[in-house]
Every structure is written in structure tokens, then in C-alpha cells.
Design a protein around this motif. Structure first.
Motif, PDB file in Angstrom:
ATOM      1  N   GLU A   6       0.951  -1.260  -0.054  1.00 27.00           N
ATOM      2  CA  GLU A   6       0.046  -0.202  -0.153  1.00 27.00           C
ATOM      3  C   GLU A   6       0.720   1.255  -0.086  1.00 27.00           C
ATOM      4  N   GLU A   7       2.060   1.225   0.682  1.00 26.58           N
ATOM      5  CA  GLU A   7       2.808   2.450   0.911  1.00 26.58           C
ATOM      6  C   GLU A   7       3.483   2.559  -0.581  1.00 26.58           C
ATOM      7  N   VAL A   8       3.940   1.773  -1.098  1.00 29.06           N
ATOM      8  CA  VAL A   8       4.683   1.808  -2.490  1.00 29.06           C
ATOM      9  C   VAL A   8       3.685   2.294  -3.321  1.00 29.06           C
ATOM     10  N   ILE A   9       2.462   1.872  -3.371  1.00 27.70           N
ATOM     11  CA  ILE A   9       1.123   2.105  -4.626  1.00 27.70           C
ATOM     12  C   ILE A   9       0.812   3.685  -4.095  1.00 27.70           C
ATOM     13  N   LYS A  10       0.821   4.338  -3.053  1.00 26.60           N
ATOM     14  CA  LYS A  10       0.512   5.555  -2.687  1.00 26.60           C
ATOM     15  C   LYS A  10       1.641   6.565  -2.745  1.00 26.60           C
ATOM     16  N   ASN A  11       2.788   6.300  -2.399  1.00 25.52           N
ATOM     17  CA  ASN A  11       3.726   7.112  -2.393  1.00 25.52           C
ATOM     18  C   ASN A  11       4.723   7.198  -3.487  1.00 25.52           C
ATOM     19  N   SER A  12       4.627   6.377  -4.458  1.00 27.74           N
ATOM     20  CA  SER A  12       5.659   6.573  -5.514  1.00 27.74           C
ATOM     21  C   SER A  12       5.333   7.214  -6.820  1.00 27.74           C
TER      22      SER A  12
END
Length: 316
Positions: free
Chosen positions: A203-209
């Protein structure tokens, strides 16, 4: 005398090693539907992504003792069943990592500077609409200072991370399994430095990249489907040089059309060798025909590594 069929070819360096060790190496391509009748003439087979070695073929050819895959993934081989039958399976996961990583960045540079669209339009409109095209492509961005999300942090993911850090990017990475975030960077001239990436959830990769590149094995459903694409940072760029099906292609087209995704780059497709028309004609998609490992250097490394694995197995 051991006979080996290199059904999808093998680099001359690997072939020479095998022949020097006393193997008979046949590089003729036997069509998939003819393999059940003809493969039993051989003791071993090497493949790349084209030839499939499934349960039925293994049952039809009990003489086969080894299957070698020139490359990383073994999705085209029923590995567990082969091993149950006592058939050895080898692949070459490290040999092509740099080649795939370099292609990832070829696609990233193409996307951020609109090269894929410019190369389509310049031959048609370059003489009559030069200034219009110049204006259209004047809003490129730099990769340096941006966040690259890596989904799958194996050998290729790690190689991508090294190159990204060298360009001044921030790297966050996700994998299904725990991994070491530390990297050894070679800067040329024998100089080496330590670096590390930030571990993150999916989820962090999806939202912050700002950009996401995929390097995971084949899975049963898309890793980035319509739901995940809707959660991406608006304007993200996506690269898939891993496996077809990891991105929902129809949902991707919708995301590109809406601006949720600014560009995509694909080396692999749901329907190879006949990708969807919506994909290969889209102006915001950079396209290559599954050539991630297709460099002279990678093919030589693959051929040599695979040959040594085969020789070592049969010597036992």
C-alpha cells in the motif's frame, strides 16, 4: 553420450562448453505440438520463455532427465511435477539482471521525455508541425529526486534500485518475503559504496511512488488492478518488464485515459505474441517485445551459466 535439445536456442559460448564436455547439442527448434513425439530422443532440454514443459510433456518423455531454463522465471515449466518424477530443473536467475534493469530505465527515460510518442509523430508531422510538437513535449520531468517504488526485490529489483540511487532517486521497495535493504554500489574505477532502500508495504509503494516498476513472479491475478490503480499517486509512471498479467491491461488503459497514470511501459503482455490493440496503439505506452534479457552480454552469461549447471549435474 548425452543428447541435449536447446529448443529456444543457446549462446554459442554455452554450446561450445557443452560440446567440449562431450554433449551432443541440437539447436533445431521443434514446434510445441511435435515435442511429445520427438523429445524422447534427448536426455535433456533447455528452453527460454517460448517452449512449455508441462506435465503432459514430461509424462510423454520419460527419457528426459533435466530441464534448463535460460532466464529467471520458470512459469513455463511444471517444476514441482518434474522434481516428483526425478527430473532436475535449473534456471539462471542472476545472468540477465543488469540487462532487464537497463531496459527498465530505457522505458523510464522514454516515458518522462515522451520519446515513445515523439518517435511515432516526428516522421509524420516533424516537417509541418515542428513547433507544435516541441511545445507538446516541453513538459518532461527528471528522474532525479523522484521516488521509485519497486514491487519485488529479488536480483532484478536490487539491480534496478542500484541504478535508481545512482540517478539520485529515492527508492522504496516491497516484497512478499523479508529482504536485506542494503546494497553494494559499484561506481566505476573499482570504487564501491554502501547504500540502502526503504522497506515499505504494498500500500505504501502504491500511494507514495512517482514511478513503479514490477519485478515479481507470475501470480493468479493482477498485482495492480483497477482498485490499486485508483489508489496510485496521480500522474504516476508504471513499468512492467517482469510478467504479463501483473497489471490489469484494460484497467491500465482507463487509468492512462483519465490521467491517473501519466505513462506506462510494457515489455510483457497478457496475450503474447498478439498483444491487445488498445495496448500497442496507445500513445502513452512505451512498448518492447519481451526483450528484457535480450542483450549479447546477458545471453552469453545465460548460456555459460546454464551449460556449467548442466555439465555439473550430469557429471554427478
Amino acid at each position: 553420450m548425452i543428447k541435449l535439445l536447446a529448443n529456444d536456442g543457446i549462446d554459442p559460448a554455452g554450446k561450445a562448453l557443452l560440446e567440449a564436455a562431450g554433449f551432443v547439442v541440437d539447436t533445431v527448434n521443434i514446434p510445441q505440438d511435435e515435442l511429445p513425439a520427438r523429445l524422447n530422443e534427448y536426455d535433456a532440454i533447455t528452453v527460454r520463455s517460448a517452449t512449455k514443459v508441462r506435465k503432459a510433456l514430461l509424462d510423454a518423455c520419460p527419457n528426459i532427465k533435466l530441464v534448463g531454463r535460460g532466464g529467471v522465471g520458470v512459469d513455463n515449466i511444471d517444476v514441482d511435477y518434474a522434481k516428483e518424477k526425478g527430473v532436475a530443473v535449473f534456471n539462471t536467475p542472476a545472468a540477465s539482471s543488469r540487462s532487464v534493469a537497463e531496459l527498465v530505465f530505457g522505458h523510464l527515460f522514454s516515458g518522462v521525455r515522451f520519446l515513445q510518442d515523439s518517435n511515432r509523430k516526428m516522421p509524420v508531422e516533424g516537417n509541418t508541425k515542428f513547433n507544435d510538437l516541441k511545445k507538446a513535449y516541453a513538459k518532461g520531468v527528471e528522474l532525479g529526486g523522484k521516488t521509485l517504488g519497486i514491487l519485488g526485490f529479488g536480483r532484478i529489483g536490487r539491480e534496478v534500485a542500484k541504478m535508481a540511487i545512482g540517478l539520485g532517486m529515492d527508492v522504496i521497495a516491497y516484497d512478499l518475503f523479508p529482504f536485506n535493504p542494503e546494497l553494494d554500489l559499484e561506481l566505476g574505477g573499482g570504487l564501491k559504496v554502501k547504500a540502502s532502500v526503504k522497506t515499505a508495504t504494498l500500500e505504501e509503494v502504491i500511494k507514495n511512488s512517482d514511478f513503479i516498476t514490477l519485478h515479481t513472479p507470475f501470480i493468479d491475478k493482477a498485482l495492480l488492478g483497477a482498485e490499486e490503480l485508483a489508489q496510485l499517486k496521480k500522474g504516476v509512471g508504471l513499468v512492467n518488464c517482469s510478467r504479463g498479467g501483473l497489471i490489469d491491461e484494460l484497467a491500465l488503459v482507463d487509468a492512462l485515459n483519465s490521467g491517473q497514470v501519466s505513462f506506462a511501459a510494457l515489455d510483457v503482455y497478457d496475450n503474447e505474441p498478439t498483444p491487445r490493440a488498445e495496448i500497442i496503439t496507445h500513445p502513452k505506452i512505451s512498448l518492447t517485445p519481451h526483450i528484457g534479457a535480450a542483450t549479447n552480454e546477458a545471453q552469453e552469461r545465460i548460456g555459460v551459466e546454464l551449460a556449467n549447471l548442466i555439465i555439473g549435474y550430469f557429471k554427478k
